[in-house]
Design a protein around this motif. Structure first.
Motif, PDB file in Angstrom:
ATOM      1  N   GLU A  36       0.867  -1.210   0.000  1.00  0.00           N
ATOM      2  CA  GLU A  36       0.000   0.000   0.000  1.00  0.00           C
ATOM      3  C   GLU A  36       0.889   1.241   0.000  1.00  0.00           C
ATOM      4  N   THR A  96     -11.089   5.007  -1.127  1.00  0.00           N
ATOM      5  CA  THR A  96     -12.543   5.165  -1.099  1.00  0.00           C
ATOM      6  C   THR A  96     -13.131   4.696   0.231  1.00  0.00           C
ATOM      7  N   SER A  97     -12.405   3.816   0.891  1.00  0.00           N
ATOM      8  CA  SER A  97     -12.910   3.302   2.176  1.00  0.00           C
ATOM      9  C   SER A  97     -12.904   4.371   3.265  1.00  0.00           C
ATOM     10  N   ALA A 156     -20.502   6.197   3.352  1.00  0.00           N
ATOM     11  CA  ALA A 156     -21.599   6.391   4.310  1.00  0.00           C
ATOM     12  C   ALA A 156     -21.553   5.392   5.462  1.00  0.00           C
ATOM     13  N   CYS A 178     -22.476   2.314   5.701  1.00  0.00           N
ATOM     14  CA  CYS A 178     -23.583   1.369   5.879  1.00  0.00           C
ATOM     15  C   CYS A 178     -23.116  -0.058   5.603  1.00  0.00           C
ATOM     16  N   ALA A 216       2.428  -1.335  -6.127  1.00  0.00           N
ATOM     17  CA  ALA A 216       2.638  -2.485  -7.010  1.00  0.00           C
ATOM     18  C   ALA A 216       2.532  -2.031  -8.456  1.00  0.00           C
ATOM     19  N   GLY A 270     -18.160  -1.159  -6.157  1.00  0.00           N
ATOM     20  CA  GLY A 270     -19.090  -0.053  -6.392  1.00  0.00           C
ATOM     21  C   GLY A 270     -19.620   0.576  -5.115  1.00  0.00           C
ATOM     22  N   HIS A 271     -20.940   0.537  -4.952  1.00  0.00           N
ATOM     23  CA  HIS A 271     -21.624   1.206  -3.836  1.00  0.00           C
ATOM     24  C   HIS A 271     -21.614   0.379  -2.551  1.00  0.00           C
ATOM     25  N   MET A 275     -17.951  -1.589   1.516  1.00  0.00           N
ATOM     26  CA  MET A 275     -17.781  -1.738   2.967  1.00  0.00           C
ATOM     27  C   MET A 275     -18.549  -2.983   3.432  1.00  0.00           C
ATOM     28  N   ALA A 276     -19.806  -3.080   2.964  1.00  0.00           N
ATOM     29  CA  ALA A 276     -20.631  -4.228   3.348  1.00  0.00           C
ATOM     30  C   ALA A 276     -20.103  -5.511   2.718  1.00  0.00           C
TER      31      ALA A 276
HETATM   32  C1  LIG Z   1     -19.956   8.687  -1.221  1.00  0.00           C
HETATM   33  C2  LIG Z   1     -19.777   7.199  -1.047  1.00  0.00           C
HETATM   34  C3  LIG Z   1     -20.597   6.514  -0.148  1.00  0.00           C
HETATM   35  C4  LIG Z   1     -20.456   5.138   0.008  1.00  0.00           C
HETATM   36  N1  LIG Z   1     -21.215   4.509   0.949  1.00  0.00           N
HETATM   37  C5  LIG Z   1     -21.059   3.169   1.148  1.00  0.00           C
HETATM   38  C6  LIG Z   1     -21.790   2.508   2.170  1.00  0.00           C
HETATM   39  O1  LIG Z   1     -22.532   3.122   2.915  1.00  0.00           O
HETATM   40  N2  LIG Z   1     -21.633   1.169   2.311  1.00  0.00           N
HETATM   41  C7  LIG Z   1     -20.800   0.451   1.501  1.00  0.00           C
HETATM   42  O2  LIG Z   1     -20.732  -0.781   1.638  1.00  0.00           O
HETATM   43  N3  LIG Z   1     -20.045   1.052   0.553  1.00  0.00           N
HETATM   44  C8  LIG Z   1     -20.166   2.390   0.361  1.00  0.00           C
HETATM   45  N4  LIG Z   1     -19.418   3.031  -0.594  1.00  0.00           N
HETATM   46  C9  LIG Z   1     -18.537   2.226  -1.436  1.00  0.00           C
HETATM   47  C10 LIG Z   1     -17.264   1.826  -0.701  1.00  0.00           C
HETATM   48  O3  LIG Z   1     -16.683   2.950  -0.078  1.00  0.00           O
HETATM   49  C11 LIG Z   1     -16.259   1.208  -1.688  1.00  0.00           C
HETATM   50  O4  LIG Z   1     -16.880   0.198  -2.435  1.00  0.00           O
HETATM   51  C12 LIG Z   1     -15.089   0.585  -0.935  1.00  0.00           C
HETATM   52  O5  LIG Z   1     -14.517   1.532  -0.053  1.00  0.00           O
HETATM   53  C13 LIG Z   1     -14.020   0.079  -1.895  1.00  0.00           C
HETATM   54  O6  LIG Z   1     -12.987  -0.454  -1.108  1.00  0.00           O
HETATM   55  P1  LIG Z   1     -11.644  -0.954  -1.761  1.00  0.00           P
HETATM   56  O7  LIG Z   1     -10.833  -1.546  -0.670  1.00  0.00           O
HETATM   57  O8  LIG Z   1     -11.958  -1.794  -2.962  1.00  0.00           O
HETATM   58  O9  LIG Z   1     -10.950   0.373  -2.355  1.00  0.00           O
HETATM   59  P2  LIG Z   1     -10.165   1.569  -1.631  1.00  0.00           P
HETATM   60  O10 LIG Z   1     -10.709   1.862  -0.303  1.00  0.00           O
HETATM   61  O11 LIG Z   1     -10.117   2.683  -2.619  1.00  0.00           O
HETATM   62  O12 LIG Z   1      -8.719   0.979  -1.408  1.00  0.00           O
HETATM   63  C14 LIG Z   1      -7.824   0.747  -2.471  1.00  0.00           C
HETATM   64  C15 LIG Z   1      -6.417   0.931  -1.939  1.00  0.00           C
HETATM   65  O13 LIG Z   1      -5.498   0.495  -2.954  1.00  0.00           O
HETATM   66  C16 LIG Z   1      -4.373   1.343  -2.887  1.00  0.00           C
HETATM   67  N5  LIG Z   1      -3.665   1.253  -4.169  1.00  0.00           N
HETATM   68  C17 LIG Z   1      -3.955   1.876  -5.334  1.00  0.00           C
HETATM   69  N6  LIG Z   1      -3.082   1.535  -6.291  1.00  0.00           N
HETATM   70  C18 LIG Z   1      -2.201   0.666  -5.722  1.00  0.00           C
HETATM   71  C19 LIG Z   1      -1.070  -0.037  -6.209  1.00  0.00           C
HETATM   72  N7  LIG Z   1      -0.671   0.060  -7.489  1.00  0.00           N
HETATM   73  N8  LIG Z   1      -0.375  -0.817  -5.343  1.00  0.00           N
HETATM   74  C20 LIG Z   1      -0.792  -0.961  -4.040  1.00  0.00           C
HETATM   75  N9  LIG Z   1      -1.861  -0.314  -3.547  1.00  0.00           N
HETATM   76  C21 LIG Z   1      -2.576   0.476  -4.376  1.00  0.00           C
HETATM   77  C22 LIG Z   1      -4.962   2.724  -2.608  1.00  0.00           C
HETATM   78  O14 LIG Z   1      -3.974   3.580  -2.063  1.00  0.00           O
HETATM   79  C23 LIG Z   1      -6.074   2.375  -1.632  1.00  0.00           C
HETATM   80  O15 LIG Z   1      -5.655   2.484  -0.277  1.00  0.00           O
HETATM   81  C24 LIG Z   1     -19.507   4.412  -0.767  1.00  0.00           C
HETATM   82  C25 LIG Z   1     -18.673   5.103  -1.640  1.00  0.00           C
HETATM   83  C26 LIG Z   1     -18.788   6.481  -1.777  1.00  0.00           C
HETATM   84  C27 LIG Z   1     -17.868   7.208  -2.696  1.00  0.00           C
END
Ligand SMILES: Cc1cc2nc3c(=O)[nH]c(=O)nc-3n(C[C@H](O)[C@H](O)[C@H](O)COP(=O)(O)OP(=O)(O)OC[C@H]3O[C@@H](n4cnc5c(N)ncnc54)[C@H](O)[C@@H]3O)c2cc1C
Length: 411
Positions: free
Chosen positions: A26, A34-35, A39, A41, A216, A375-376, A379-380
């Motif tokens: 990371e 995005t995490s 919201a 939820c 990465a 997508g949306h 977290m869940a």
């Molecule tokens: C306004 C909003 C409201 C939302 N509300 C909800 C909700 O209520 N409930 C719900 O379930 N979901 C919700 N979501 C969706 C949820 O936030 C995301 O689906 C989720 O956070 C995605 O998680 P992730 O771990 O896939 O990505 P991220 O949290 O984006 O993590 C990806 C990580 O990868 C790292 N990274 C990037 N490139 C590289 C690389 N080349 N090498 C190593 N690391 C890298 C980044 O630095 C980052 O830390 C919401 C999203 C938004 C925008």
């Protein structure tokens, strides 16, 4: 594990529990993608895909309304078009039924699957299981969502309905404009998504896991076997890897021959510290398509879909619109707040056009597993996704049918 958002940290934790030595790669800090600002939820009931029969009919009206839930930056349309076409095609009655069933398989067990990780991290106070309230301004808008509620019912979601007066008793601060409320008791929420990811990451490190602060870039293969992950600081030798880099997963997957139609659905939040009123549980406005969540630092209003790609600067007007929305929900909130009481944020929902994540092995190597595109509902979806990643990398049969999540389903 490549990427320490909620998905990567959950997957790293479950893999560690299988007895593996695990490295989280990371470049930043865990939970700051995005995490960070969602919201919060944790809804097992979020089985309704974004593209539904009839969604397209609402689009023109959403686009012309300055307070509407959808914005498209027109200069981005040519790049967006292939994803948009797939998105529209995904919204047939038959397809949404299959998508809802698949979503339920990973979202339904969310809270139960997360529980052991929370316990180990000493973070049980960060997750509440008090339900989620959906509110409607007219009977007509409630009726318009009948297919969404039918999909929830078909997948075992139960709820209680409240008419205007009962709704007042449930939440006396809610605007009197709402005439219908629907309470889904099985749902939960986190009072601080960032702290949740961090607490799990800290527990992962306490249990012997390692975080490498680098990015990465590519995979080193010998035939189809994985030898290492190339990073900006050299190669890390590994026997298996998972791509959990949210929206940034697209280029890593492309390097293994998987051209994923992954698009950012940009979303915004606005936080008010020490607000005059705080809902007891998350409240979703069905028409405005935003959620007001009680967080440990105040009230967070999150929503909006902005289709503008990864590079365009944020349009903070989209976050300010959320203040106007929430004032219509809770009239006791002020029209304006001093800057130190309000903060705004924009994040990238990593979205595939059929509202399902990609969970499965890469085309070129069985040793590289994908877990992105939530997508949306990332977290869940993270707890079950994390468990599935651990099962795949440990050679165990997956606990749910992974066919609908196949990374190769787009051809
Ligand atoms: C306004 C909003 C409201 C939302 N509300 C909800 C909700 O209520 N409930 C719900 O379930 N979901 C919700 N979501 C969706 C949820 O936030 C995301 O689906 C989720 O956070 C995605 O998680 P992730 O771990 O896939 O990505 P991220 O949290 O984006 O993590 C990806 C990580 O990868 C790292 N990274 C990037 N490139 C590289 C690389 N080349 N090498 C190593 N690391 C890298 C980044 O630095 C980052 O830390 C919401 C999203 C938004 C925008």
């Amino acid at each position: 594990m490549i990427g320490a958002g909620m998905i990567g940290v959950a997957a790293a934790s479950f893999l560690q529990r299988e007895g593996h030595e695990v490295v989280l790669i990371e470049p930043g800090n865990p939970g700051e993608g995005t995490s960070f600002g969602n919201a919060g939820c944790l809804n097992g009931s979020s089985v309704v895909p974004m593209s539904m029969p009839g969604t397209i009919k609402n689009v023109p009206q959403w686009l012309i309304d300055p307070m509407g839930p959808l914005v498209i930056r027109w200069a981005y349309l040519p790049a967006l078009a292939p994803w948009l076409i797939r998105f529209i095609r995904a919204g047939t009655p038959g397809k949404v039924r299959a998508q809802a069933k698949a979503l339920r398989s990973i979202l339904g067990p969310s809270l139960a699957t997360l529980a052991p990780l929370l316990k180990d991290a000493g973070a049980e106070d960060l997750v509440k299981k008090h339900g989620h309230l959906f509110v409607y301004r007219s009977q007509e808008s409630w009726r318009k969502e009948s297919l969404a509620w039918q999909l929830r019912r078909e997948n075992g979601v139960e709820w209680d309905e409240f008419e205007a007066d009962e709704l007042r008793q449930l939440d006396p601060n809610l605007s009197r404009d709402y005439v219908k409320g629907v309470l889904v008791r099985e749902n939960g929420h986190t009072v601080n998504p960032h702290r949740l990811v961090n607490s799990l990451a800290e527990a992962f490190v306490r249990n012997g896991g390692r975080i490498e602060r680098t990015r990465a870039i590519a995979f080193e293969l010998d035939g189809e076997r994985l030898k290492g992950v190339r990073t900006e600081s050299g190669t890390i030798a590994v026997e298996g890897a998972a791509v959990t880099a949210g929206i940034w997963s697209k280029t890593l997957a492309a390097g293994l021959g998987d051209r994923m139609p992954l698009e950012t659905e940009r979303g915004y939040h606005l936080m008010i510290r020490d607000p005059e009123v705080v809902p007891r549980i998350p409240v979703a406005d069905a028409e405005g398509k935003f959620v007001a969540t009680p967080m440990e630092l105040g009230i967070r209003i999150a929503g909006t879909v902005e289709l503008a790609g990864l590079k365009a600067p944020p349009n903070w007007e989209r976050a300010r619109v959320l203040l106007r929305h929430v004032r219509r929900m809770y009239p006791a909130l002020q029209e304006a707040y001093a800057d130190e009481r309000v903060s705004t944020w924009m994040g990238h929902r990593p979205s595939l056009p059929d509202s399902l994540p990609a969970i499965g092995r890469s085309r070129r190597s069985p040793d590289v597993v994908y877990a992105f595109g939530h997508g949306h509902v990332g977290m869940a979806g993270a707890p079950m996704t994390g468990k599935l990643v651990a099962e795949l990398l440990s050679g165990k049969p997956p606990s749910v049918d992974l066919a609908p999540f196949s990374p190769q389903r787009f051809g």
